[in-house]
Design an enzyme around this catalytic site. Structure first.
Site, PDB file in Angstrom:
ATOM      1  N   ASP A 121       0.864  -1.178   0.000  1.00 25.35           N
ATOM      2  CA  ASP A 121       0.000   0.000   0.000  1.00 25.35           C
ATOM      3  C   ASP A 121       0.905   1.235   0.000  1.00 25.35           C
ATOM      4  OD1 ASP A 121      -2.246   1.668   0.394  1.00 25.35           O
ATOM      5  OD2 ASP A 121      -1.972   1.580   2.565  1.00 25.35           O
TER       6      ASP A 121
ATOM      7  N   GLU B 260      -0.244   5.005   0.969  1.00 25.20           N
ATOM      8  CA  GLU B 260      -0.497   5.957   2.059  1.00 25.20           C
ATOM      9  C   GLU B 260      -0.584   5.241   3.407  1.00 25.20           C
ATOM     10  OE1 GLU B 260      -3.441   9.137   1.097  1.00 25.20           O
ATOM     11  OE2 GLU B 260      -3.632   7.988  -0.742  1.00 25.20           O
TER      12      GLU B 260
ATOM     13  N   GLU C 206      -0.753  10.069   4.904  1.00 24.18           N
ATOM     14  CA  GLU C 206      -2.062  10.109   4.244  1.00 24.18           C
ATOM     15  C   GLU C 206      -2.274  11.472   3.580  1.00 24.18           C
ATOM     16  OE1 GLU C 206      -4.471   7.845   3.920  1.00 24.18           O
ATOM     17  OE2 GLU C 206      -3.797   6.253   5.273  1.00 24.18           O
TER      18      GLU C 206
ATOM     19  N   ARG D 116     -15.994  12.872  -0.097  1.00 27.08           N
ATOM     20  CA  ARG D 116     -14.883  13.834  -0.203  1.00 27.08           C
ATOM     21  C   ARG D 116     -15.122  14.847  -1.323  1.00 27.08           C
ATOM     22  NH1 ARG D 116     -10.078   9.293  -0.048  1.00 27.08           N
ATOM     23  NH2 ARG D 116      -9.537   9.441   2.172  1.00 27.08           N
TER      24      ARG D 116
ATOM     25  N   SER E  46      -2.340   1.048  -4.929  1.00 24.60           N
ATOM     26  CA  SER E  46      -2.953   2.091  -4.109  1.00 24.60           C
ATOM     27  C   SER E  46      -4.305   2.509  -4.677  1.00 24.60           C
ATOM     28  CB  SER E  46      -2.020   3.306  -4.070  1.00 24.60           C
ATOM     29  OG  SER E  46      -2.647   4.391  -3.419  1.00 24.60           O
TER      30      SER E  46
ATOM     31  N   LYS F 243      -7.011  -3.956  -5.233  1.00 21.90           N
ATOM     32  CA  LYS F 243      -5.846  -4.560  -4.572  1.00 21.90           C
ATOM     33  C   LYS F 243      -5.924  -6.086  -4.619  1.00 21.90           C
ATOM     34  CE  LYS F 243      -5.049  -0.480  -1.819  1.00 21.90           C
ATOM     35  NZ  LYS F 243      -4.378   0.082  -0.673  1.00 21.90           N
TER      36      LYS F 243
ATOM     37  N   ASP G 109      -2.176  -0.956   5.637  1.00 25.50           N
ATOM     38  CA  ASP G 109      -2.607  -0.504   6.971  1.00 25.50           C
ATOM     39  C   ASP G 109      -4.106  -0.353   7.124  1.00 25.50           C
ATOM     40  OD1 ASP G 109      -2.791   1.703   5.209  1.00 25.50           O
ATOM     41  OD2 ASP G 109      -2.604   3.111   6.884  1.00 25.50           O
TER      42      ASP G 109
END
Length: 200
Positions: free
Chosen positions: A7, A9, A15, A46, A90, A133, A152
């Site tokens: 990954d 970030e 991040e 977002r 990612s 992923k 994470d």
């Protein structure tokens, strides 16, 4: 043949959205895939906040230009790439990732892309593939690679669990508690050792 899937970030760089939340003074934007398992829902939310505050790609890229890889990340990546193929997988976007890839020595990254209007407004996003992923790890396995994966967040769990060896790295207490079977590490040295051991 091994290939390590990492990954970006939270593992190699801070991040991006948290950095932008701090730079823009909009605390709601601190919400990430560590908090929200549904990426589609998170991104739409977002984009709504960006529109409300009249913020676009330029403002986010200005923040990204100031972000450096986490201390030790480039050295970790350089060492890992000296004995193993590495792909960063990612859910970020090409328009965000390029300056960070330059600082990391241009590793290979598979990510998504943003839809941007001529005035710089981010109007949407295009996922490379559904569940990218896990899908990527399975595709690599289908062409003869054993995968090792580390991340994470919630969106990393699929690739971590599907790999020959998978590790949490600097994850949240909740994700660690919900997945006690996954080894969890906090330092690059620990992660490097675990990857080397998995390849023995």
């Amino acid at each position: 043949m091994y290939i390590t899937c990492l990954d970006l970030e939270g593992v190699l760089v801070p991040e991006i959205w948290i950095a932008f939340a701090e730079a823009s003074g909009i605390p709601e934007l601190k919400r990430t895939t560590r908090d929200e398992p549904d990426y589609d829902k998170l991104m739409k939310w977002r984009l709504g906040i960006l529109k409300e505050h009249n913020l676009g790609l330029k403002e986010i890229q200005e923040t990204i230009a100031k972000i450096d890889p986490m201390p030790g990340a480039k050295e970790f990546l350089d060492e890992l790439r000296s004995f193993c193929q590495v792909i960063i997988i990612s859910d970020t976007f090409t328009q965000f990732a390029s300056p960070l890839m330059e600082k990391l020595g241009w590793p290979t990254i598979f990510c998504n892309s943003l839809e941007v209007a001529p005035d710089g407004e981010i109007t949407g996003f295009k996922m490379r593939i559904q569940d990218s992923k896990l899908t990527t790890v399975k595709a690599l396995q289908s062409i003869g690679y054993d995968t090792i994966a580390s991340g994470d967040s919630y969106n990393d769990l699929g690739m971590i669990k599907a790999s020959k060896a998978g590790f949490l790295f600097r994850s949240t207490d909740k994700i660690k508690a919900d997945n006690p079977e996954l080894p969890a590490f906090e330092t690059y040295d620990e992660l490097m050792e675990a990857i080397k051991k998995a390849m023995d």
